[in-house]
Design an enzyme around this catalytic site. Structure first.
Site, PDB file in Angstrom:
ATOM      1  N   TYR A 208     -40.337-104.199  31.780  1.00 27.42           N
ATOM      2  CA  TYR A 208     -39.089-104.846  32.207  1.00 27.42           C
ATOM      3  C   TYR A 208     -39.126-106.356  31.975  1.00 27.42           C
ATOM      4  CZ  TYR A 208     -36.998-100.837  34.576  1.00 27.42           C
ATOM      5  OH  TYR A 208     -36.393 -99.637  34.865  1.00 27.42           O
TER       6      TYR A 208
ATOM      7  N   LYS B   6     -50.630 -93.265  32.669  1.00 25.14           N
ATOM      8  CA  LYS B   6     -50.764 -92.536  31.402  1.00 25.14           C
ATOM      9  C   LYS B   6     -52.058 -93.056  30.776  1.00 25.14           C
ATOM     10  CE  LYS B   6     -49.127 -89.660  28.282  1.00 25.14           C
ATOM     11  NZ  LYS B   6     -48.986 -88.202  28.525  1.00 25.14           N
TER      12      LYS B   6
ATOM     13  N   ASP C 231     -46.533 -87.511  33.030  1.00 25.16           N
ATOM     14  CA  ASP C 231     -45.823 -86.297  32.594  1.00 25.16           C
ATOM     15  C   ASP C 231     -46.084 -85.156  33.574  1.00 25.16           C
ATOM     16  OD1 ASP C 231     -48.468 -86.448  31.696  1.00 25.16           O
ATOM     17  OD2 ASP C 231     -48.074 -85.456  29.775  1.00 25.16           O
TER      18      ASP C 231
ATOM     19  N   ASP D 107     -39.204 -96.077  37.968  1.00 27.66           N
ATOM     20  CA  ASP D 107     -37.761 -95.994  37.754  1.00 27.66           C
ATOM     21  C   ASP D 107     -37.377 -94.556  37.432  1.00 27.66           C
ATOM     22  OD1 ASP D 107     -35.091 -96.891  37.283  1.00 27.66           O
ATOM     23  OD2 ASP D 107     -35.498 -96.770  35.131  1.00 27.66           O
TER      24      ASP D 107
ATOM     25  N   ASP E  69     -35.571 -91.502  40.177  1.00 25.59           N
ATOM     26  CA  ASP E  69     -34.302 -90.790  39.940  1.00 25.59           C
ATOM     27  C   ASP E  69     -34.522 -89.276  39.995  1.00 25.59           C
ATOM     28  OD1 ASP E  69     -32.858 -93.166  39.572  1.00 25.59           O
ATOM     29  OD2 ASP E  69     -31.721 -92.330  37.896  1.00 25.59           O
TER      30      ASP E  69
HETATM   31  C1  IPM Z   1     -33.025 -99.107  39.476  1.00 23.02           C
HETATM   32  C2  IPM Z   1     -32.099 -99.304  38.305  1.00 23.02           C
HETATM   33  C3  IPM Z   1     -32.464-100.594  37.589  1.00 23.02           C
HETATM   34  C4  IPM Z   1     -33.903-100.449  37.112  1.00 23.02           C
HETATM   35  C5  IPM Z   1     -31.529-100.948  36.417  1.00 23.02           C
HETATM   36  C6  IPM Z   1     -30.088-101.008  36.846  1.00 23.02           C
HETATM   37  C7  IPM Z   1     -31.951-102.221  35.750  1.00 23.02           C
HETATM   38  O1  IPM Z   1     -32.153 -98.197  37.459  1.00 23.02           O
HETATM   39  O2  IPM Z   1     -33.037 -99.977  40.378  1.00 23.02           O
HETATM   40  O3  IPM Z   1     -33.728 -98.089  39.512  1.00 23.02           O
HETATM   41  O4  IPM Z   1     -34.137 -99.888  36.042  1.00 23.02           O
HETATM   42  O5  IPM Z   1     -34.783-100.934  37.824  1.00 23.02           O
HETATM   43 MG    MG Z   2     -33.324 -96.625  38.179  1.00 24.61          MG
END
Ligand code: IPM
Ligand code: MG
Length: 357
Positions: free
Chosen positions: A143, A190, A223, A247, A251
């Site tokens: 990032y 990894k 993975d 990240d 999700d």
């Molecule tokens: C999160 C989001 C952010 C990230 C994006 C919007 C830059 O996906 O906070 O998880 O990747 O950190």
């Molecule tokens: Mg995210």
């Protein structure tokens, strides 16, 4: 105690869900006698519309000056065509994280008893209860590493740098969190491919042996971790990850809980400073319709009380109120079974605030 909160509603559903979190904080303040000093500031696309910058200097200054930041969401199609570095996600979110030194991102994932049916996983996988915490490194890795597109535009790279002190401080947060939970850390990497992952594994192992041998530690390739999260999520307590892996895995993990609308987060830096936000985005498709689920933001406010202000009893109170409202059958659209009546964003926020009144 001074409790100065900078509130950044942002874009899309941001203002709607933040309003409900403030309603809940107001109920907490009335009942407990604490005073929260709250001031709102523009951020994201909304700020760009106002002054041509997704993170105005005054907003950044206010965020730095506050003890805690409560953020709604940023971004939306209207600002997608801005140059990459000026877009709400990078300019506002990533800059806030870096400038405030928020290296530790806590993303708790749990299946609320009343919402077991909302999880896409089979009953037998979630019925024993799921309660895990993703501890994601937030200011390093790809990032923030050097980025380059070659002169001919046909090749590119993103460097993924990590240093021992960066790995140690996030691992420490994971181990400390595990001590207050079920005492298990799974460190994700990894290491069969990446040099940064080998450094990660060595550093985590060394810190564990030196200071945290009471905590159980295992290492898992990313993975495999992605697979185990849907196969047997109950095995996890604390998942420790670098920025990008966290990240992606957070999700994935959010779906176990049934809706991303349920998941809060805390981004912590030195000295208790923190930024609190739902893990979902600005949801432009449902913005302005009053149907977004405010619970992720309300639970983020609870994390703020717990981590920045040390108000554990008040944080517990908010979490209990959310549990009660869910148990009573009140649902926003994202967590409702087909055919079940749903309530608006405001109704949900009001119901939770009323339990606390
Ligand atoms: C999160 C989001 C952010 C990230 C994006 C919007 C830059 O996906 O906070 O998880 O990747 O950190
Ligand atoms: Mg995210």
């Amino acid at each position: 105690m001074k409790m100065k909160i900078a509130v950044l509603p942002g874009d899309g559903v941001g203002p709607e869900i933040v309003r409900e979190a403030l309603r809940v904080l107001d109920a907490v303040a009335r009942r407990s006698g604490h005073t929260f000093e709250i001031a709102e500031h523009p951020v994201g696309g909304a700020a760009h519309d106002l002054c041509g910058d997704c993170l105005p200097a005054a907003t950044l200054a206010a965020a730095k000056d506050a003890d805690a930041v409560l953020l709604g969401a940023v971004g939306g199609p209207k600002w997608d065509s801005l140059p990459a570095a000026e877009r709400p996600e990078r300019r506002a979110l990533l800059t806030l994280r870096k400038e405030l030194g928020l290296y530790g991102n806590l993303r708790p994932v749990k299946v609320w008893p009343a919402l077991k049916g909302a999880s896409p996983l089979k009953d037998e996988i979630v019925s024993g209860g799921i309660d895990l915490l993703v501890v994601r490194e937030l200011t390093g890795g790809a990032y923030f590493g050097e980025k380059l597109r070659s002169a001919d535009g046909r090749s590119a790279y993103d460097v993924t740098p990590y240093s021992v002190p960066e790995i140690e401080r996030i691992a420490l947060l994971a181990f400390e969190s595990a001590r207050r939970r079920r005492g298990r850390v799974t460190s994700v990497d990894k290491a069969n491919v990446l040099e940064t992952s080998r450094l990660w594994r060595e550093t985590v192992t060394r810190l564990h042996a030196a200071k945290y041998s009471d905590v159980e530690l295992d290492h898992m390739y990313v993975d495999n971790a992605a697979m185990q999260l849907v196969r047997s999520p109950a095995r996890f307590d604390v998942l420790l990850t670098e920025n990008m892996f966290g990240d992606i895995l957070s999700d994935e993990a959010s779906q176990i809980a049934g809706s991303i609308g349920m998941l809060p987060s805390a981004s912590l830096g030195k000295g208790g400073r923190g930024l609190y936000e739902p893990i979902h985005g600005s949801a432009p498709d449902i913005a302005g319709r009053g149907i977004a689920n405010p619970i992720a933001t309300i639970l983020s406010a609870a994390m703020m009380l717990r981590y920045t202000f040390g108000l554990d009893a008040e944080a517990d109170g908010i979490e209990r109120a959310v549990g009660e409202v869910l148990a009573s059958g009140i649902r926003t659209a994202d967590i409702a079974a087909p055919g079940v009546n749903t309530v608006s964003t405001t109704k949900m926020g009001t119901a939770i605030a009323e339990v606390l009144a």
